[in-house]
Design a protein around this motif. Sequence first.
Motif, PDB file in Angstrom:
ATOM      1  N   HIS A 159      60.401   9.343  33.575  1.00  2.46           N
ATOM      2  CA  HIS A 159      61.210   7.930  32.982  1.00  2.46           C
ATOM      3  C   HIS A 159      62.409   8.149  32.952  1.00  2.46           C
ATOM      4  O   HIS A 159      63.151   9.097  32.647  1.00  2.46           O
ATOM      5  N   ALA A 177      58.631  12.407  40.248  1.00  2.00           N
ATOM      6  CA  ALA A 177      58.003  10.986  40.814  1.00  2.00           C
ATOM      7  C   ALA A 177      57.585  10.290  39.336  1.00  2.00           C
ATOM      8  O   ALA A 177      57.442   8.867  39.258  1.00  2.00           O
ATOM      9  N   ASP A 178      56.861  11.127  38.529  1.00  2.00           N
ATOM     10  CA  ASP A 178      56.547  10.402  37.230  1.00  2.00           C
ATOM     11  C   ASP A 178      57.430  10.524  36.003  1.00  2.00           C
ATOM     12  O   ASP A 178      56.895  10.693  34.946  1.00  2.00           O
ATOM     13  N   LYS A 203      58.109  12.977  30.590  1.00  2.00           N
ATOM     14  CA  LYS A 203      59.389  13.674  31.753  1.00  2.00           C
ATOM     15  C   LYS A 203      60.116  12.503  31.426  1.00  2.00           C
ATOM     16  O   LYS A 203      60.137  11.372  31.860  1.00  2.00           O
ATOM     17  N   ASP A 243      53.354  19.697  35.127  1.00  2.00           N
ATOM     18  CA  ASP A 243      52.139  19.074  34.266  1.00  2.00           C
ATOM     19  C   ASP A 243      52.759  18.371  32.841  1.00  2.00           C
ATOM     20  O   ASP A 243      51.790  18.119  32.122  1.00  2.00           O
TER      21      ASP A 243
END
Length: 230
Positions: free
Chosen positions: A206, A203-204, A150, A146
């Motif tokens: 950068h 997946a999230d 990232k 969470d």
Amino acid sequence: MNSNPIIIAVDGYSSSGKSTMARDLAARIGYIYVDSGAMYRAVTLYALRHGMATPEGNLDAEALNAALPDISISFSPAGADGRQHTLLNGEDVEKEIRSMEVSGMVSPVAALPEVRHRLTELQREFGRRRGIVMDGRDIGTTVFPDAEMKVFVNASPEVRAKRRVLELRAKGENVNFEEVLDNIRERDHIDTTRKESPLVQAADAHVLDNDSMTIPQQMDWLLNLYNSIK
Ligand code: DC
């Protein structure tokens, strides 16, 4: 916008420059920096010193798992060199954990599920108060899924080997390019194919492709991202 301190996860391949950028970013924004790779390296050094791992590549996983409760890892506050040092059972092992001997055995050690569970717990403990930048392989996927920010760092094996050779030679280690490149390829392979928490891009995350970026350009990129999230 987020006015509370956040968690920043920086993941990527060996020698992609992620530790330097994570440390610099933390200093810039007043966050704590934690090098999770140093923790895997410290466990590896312990295993080598106690004959549970050998430079030839043997690893006694059972003995190492049994010894985990006896291994304590912490970090000293930044010293004269401006860097925090890794402590293994209270002893400063910052130099030893960067040797080729440790680099050669750290990926198999880091593939052991019990080692990963133990260090993941410790890493989460470091992040409890937030305001932290942690770099590694599975920080954005497993340790802090969470995390508000990232980053996944990409660089070619050749560029990474070149950087690592310069770093090791500056420390007085006599290494050749091919040996370092082989070690990087081997570690990439083990890190991305292991069963437990392999190195994968969240997946999230950068993606920062830093093959041809200067350090100041990287910092601008990170600060822009941080300011857009914060
Ligand atoms: O970042 P580094 O090269 O110091 O990491 C050393 C090894 O530790 C690397 O081969 C993979 C492993 N590692 C890991 O499996 N998970 C992490 N979060 C950090 C490092």
